[in-house]
Write an enzyme that holds these catalytic residues in place. Sequence first.
Site, PDB file in Angstrom:
ATOM      1  N   ASN A 158     -47.981 -17.725 -23.841  1.00  0.00           N
ATOM      2  CA  ASN A 158     -48.386 -19.030 -24.372  1.00  0.00           C
ATOM      3  C   ASN A 158     -48.811 -20.037 -23.291  1.00  0.00           C
ATOM      4  O   ASN A 158     -49.632 -20.906 -23.548  1.00  0.00           O
ATOM      5  CB  ASN A 158     -47.292 -19.628 -25.259  1.00  0.00           C
ATOM      6  N   GLU A 255     -35.726 -17.538 -19.697  1.00  0.00           N
ATOM      7  CA  GLU A 255     -36.225 -18.632 -20.539  1.00  0.00           C
ATOM      8  C   GLU A 255     -36.682 -17.998 -21.834  1.00  0.00           C
ATOM      9  O   GLU A 255     -37.746 -17.387 -21.885  1.00  0.00           O
ATOM     10  CB  GLU A 255     -37.403 -19.340 -19.856  1.00  0.00           C
ATOM     11  N   CYS A 289     -42.039 -22.552 -27.015  1.00  0.00           N
ATOM     12  CA  CYS A 289     -40.644 -22.105 -27.213  1.00  0.00           C
ATOM     13  C   CYS A 289     -39.720 -23.242 -27.615  1.00  0.00           C
ATOM     14  O   CYS A 289     -38.764 -23.035 -28.354  1.00  0.00           O
ATOM     15  CB  CYS A 289     -40.149 -21.459 -25.933  1.00  0.00           C
ATOM     16  N   GLU A 463     -35.269 -23.870 -15.082  1.00  0.00           N
ATOM     17  CA  GLU A 463     -36.487 -24.010 -14.300  1.00  0.00           C
ATOM     18  C   GLU A 463     -36.719 -25.497 -14.049  1.00  0.00           C
ATOM     19  O   GLU A 463     -36.177 -26.354 -14.744  1.00  0.00           O
ATOM     20  CB  GLU A 463     -37.679 -23.393 -15.054  1.00  0.00           C
TER      21      GLU A 463
HETATM   22  P1  NDP Z   1     -42.053 -10.924 -25.001  1.00  0.00           P
HETATM   23  O1  NDP Z   1     -40.578 -10.983 -24.847  1.00  0.00           O
HETATM   24  O2  NDP Z   1     -42.640  -9.943 -25.903  1.00  0.00           O
HETATM   25  O3  NDP Z   1     -42.735 -10.672 -23.577  1.00  0.00           O
HETATM   26  C1  NDP Z   1     -42.459 -11.491 -22.461  1.00  0.00           C
HETATM   27  C2  NDP Z   1     -42.843 -10.742 -21.197  1.00  0.00           C
HETATM   28  O4  NDP Z   1     -41.926  -9.667 -20.994  1.00  0.00           O
HETATM   29  C3  NDP Z   1     -44.237 -10.107 -21.271  1.00  0.00           C
HETATM   30  O5  NDP Z   1     -44.848 -10.161 -19.999  1.00  0.00           O
HETATM   31  C4  NDP Z   1     -43.902  -8.675 -21.650  1.00  0.00           C
HETATM   32  O6  NDP Z   1     -44.917  -7.777 -21.286  1.00  0.00           O
HETATM   33  C5  NDP Z   1     -42.633  -8.447 -20.853  1.00  0.00           C
HETATM   34  N1  NDP Z   1     -41.779  -7.360 -21.316  1.00  0.00           N
HETATM   35  C6  NDP Z   1     -41.786  -6.724 -22.510  1.00  0.00           C
HETATM   36  N2  NDP Z   1     -40.825  -5.757 -22.537  1.00  0.00           N
HETATM   37  C7  NDP Z   1     -40.201  -5.785 -21.331  1.00  0.00           C
HETATM   38  C8  NDP Z   1     -39.130  -5.050 -20.743  1.00  0.00           C
HETATM   39  N3  NDP Z   1     -38.497  -4.091 -21.393  1.00  0.00           N
HETATM   40  N4  NDP Z   1     -38.744  -5.360 -19.488  1.00  0.00           N
HETATM   41  C9  NDP Z   1     -39.358  -6.346 -18.800  1.00  0.00           C
HETATM   42  N5  NDP Z   1     -40.372  -7.094 -19.313  1.00  0.00           N
HETATM   43  C10 NDP Z   1     -40.796  -6.815 -20.550  1.00  0.00           C
HETATM   44  O7  NDP Z   1     -42.494 -12.396 -25.358  1.00  0.00           O
HETATM   45  P2  NDP Z   1     -43.951 -12.923 -25.749  1.00  0.00           P
HETATM   46  O8  NDP Z   1     -44.902 -12.657 -24.631  1.00  0.00           O
HETATM   47  O9  NDP Z   1     -44.263 -12.430 -27.106  1.00  0.00           O
HETATM   48  O10 NDP Z   1     -43.714 -14.487 -25.759  1.00  0.00           O
HETATM   49  C11 NDP Z   1     -43.179 -15.152 -26.836  1.00  0.00           C
HETATM   50  C12 NDP Z   1     -41.706 -15.409 -26.623  1.00  0.00           C
HETATM   51  O11 NDP Z   1     -41.501 -16.096 -25.387  1.00  0.00           O
HETATM   52  C13 NDP Z   1     -41.119 -16.293 -27.684  1.00  0.00           C
HETATM   53  O12 NDP Z   1     -39.891 -15.788 -28.128  1.00  0.00           O
HETATM   54  C14 NDP Z   1     -40.887 -17.606 -26.981  1.00  0.00           C
HETATM   55  O13 NDP Z   1     -39.884 -18.381 -27.519  1.00  0.00           O
HETATM   56  C15 NDP Z   1     -40.613 -17.182 -25.583  1.00  0.00           C
HETATM   57  N6  NDP Z   1     -40.925 -18.262 -24.663  1.00  0.00           N
HETATM   58  C16 NDP Z   1     -39.895 -18.926 -24.054  1.00  0.00           C
HETATM   59  C17 NDP Z   1     -40.138 -19.997 -23.240  1.00  0.00           C
HETATM   60  C18 NDP Z   1     -39.017 -20.688 -22.542  1.00  0.00           C
HETATM   61  O14 NDP Z   1     -39.266 -21.289 -21.512  1.00  0.00           O
HETATM   62  N7  NDP Z   1     -37.810 -20.672 -23.036  1.00  0.00           N
HETATM   63  C19 NDP Z   1     -41.497 -20.490 -23.024  1.00  0.00           C
HETATM   64  C20 NDP Z   1     -42.504 -19.685 -23.676  1.00  0.00           C
HETATM   65  C21 NDP Z   1     -42.211 -18.620 -24.480  1.00  0.00           C
HETATM   66  P3  NDP Z   1     -46.155  -7.560 -22.297  1.00  0.00           P
HETATM   67  O15 NDP Z   1     -46.496  -8.823 -22.941  1.00  0.00           O
HETATM   68  O16 NDP Z   1     -47.217  -7.128 -21.394  1.00  0.00           O
HETATM   69  O17 NDP Z   1     -45.676  -6.552 -23.287  1.00  0.00           O
END
Ligand code: NDP
Length: 489
Positions: A158, A255, A289, A463
Amino acid sequence: MTSNLPRIAQPVASHHVNGGYVDDAAGDAIPVIYPATGEVVATVHAATDRILDAALSAAQSTQADWAARTGTERGRVLRRAADLIRKHNRALSELETIDTGKPIQETLVADATSGADALEYFGGLAGSLTGECMPLGHDFAYTVREPLGVCVGIGAWNYPTQIACWKAAPALACGNAMVFKPSEVTPLCALKLAEILTEAGLPDGVFNVIQGPGAVAARLVDDPRVAKVSLTGSVPTGRKVYTAAAARLAHATLELGGKSPILVFDDADLDSAIGGIILGNFYSSGQVCSNGTRVFVHRSIRDAVLDRLTARLAGIVIGDPLDPATHFGPLVSETQRQRVLGFIAAGLRDGATLVTGGHRIDRPGFYVAPTVFADVSDEMTIAREEIFGPVVSVLTFDTEAEAIRRANATVFGLAAGVFTRDLTRAHRVAARLQAGLCWINSYNLTPVEIPFGGVKASGLGRENAKAAIEHYSQVKTVYVGLTPVAAPY
Ligand code: NDP
């Protein structure tokens, strides 16, 4: 489609390792899709083992030299990078819009600029990361703040520029090196950060970007060369990353997601509260988020809130994200749109009242209309689960104690908001809300000067602000004996 976008979007190569672009076409192809049209605008390749190893080796071999520079020298590089980001803000914002589909009206002020703020802030702090001295009678001790070593950053889709900067800036300020893996949905922006840091004078290998799916990130987390991982992502991914880091006793910052409450009391400035609800639900098409997706309004103002909210939403300009007049763009992907539409269907099935929206928009791209549900109860799916889309649930309450109890009745604890003109109540309620960040008469403002992060299932660590330094450094204690050592035998 014959658009100009592939020319703007296609990066020089898929990865940025050891100060330059590299590729390995043996890695799986990852199409980059412009969410406003569905058009493929670029292709990158997932990191092969060779690329992954090159990135970690580069980071490991250069980290000690980077850490040996003075904080002021490190800070100067980060501040130069901040200036370069500001200089190129227009181009970086266009790329962010192409990567994510977010309107240019937003990305011009909230993405690269927020990344620049982080680099400037931590660049300024780098020279002041000192320890303490503890007098001990005849002896004394002192502490030194040391970097952790090689850190891994893993980003969500995002805020691809902001997330990369929020992780890189404190990590590098403390003398760490970093390997960053963006979401495979938005792989472009972090590459630009690596390019700019190199132009700003960052030594080769200190910041590397490699592409790939979650499996690539998982391999990074498992690598014994990695001292720390910082993830922005969902709760299920957070659990996996935390488990893998714990197996090696590596540091972790998580996060994660949220289902944050906004409490609107009957004495609130209603227009301001509506502004908070809009910023906290429809900015970035709801893919934030910290969004306040459960809006608890005092029963006496329910109708007024719904009337004013729908009136304000009627003025929203939905359209081409690259048009400066557009307020509201598509979701990031068709997968995310299907997920959001699934939640809207659940809301209807559970008996919530659809006040506005609730449908896809009839144009190319992954658009879903801004959606407001009323008469939502706490146990409905839309009130419990993170939707990550433009869907707000309005619930009513009668007493302050009830509102706090229901606001806290969630596994999440990222953020919360309270709108009231009663100063005492504002602080009393903020004190009792279970959230890492509470806004009083405001919502979703996250300047770099304030710590950001969640409690409960919303994450670990913080952060931004000085708090981030604690999570990218460790304290070494040095005891200095000034008197002969007396042993009993
Ligand atoms: P995901 O959890 O699907 O993915 C986050 C990252 O982790 C991506 O780069 C993903 O790779 C990677 N990933 C996936 N599986 C693994 C694994 N087993 N081990 C290590 N890394 C892995 O989240 P989204 O990208 O769908 O983002 C949305 C989510 O992020 C929402 O739940 C949102 O709330 C949260 N978020 C939290 C924020 C915060 O600061 N608290 C801010 C923004 C979002 P890939 O995408 O390439 O599969």
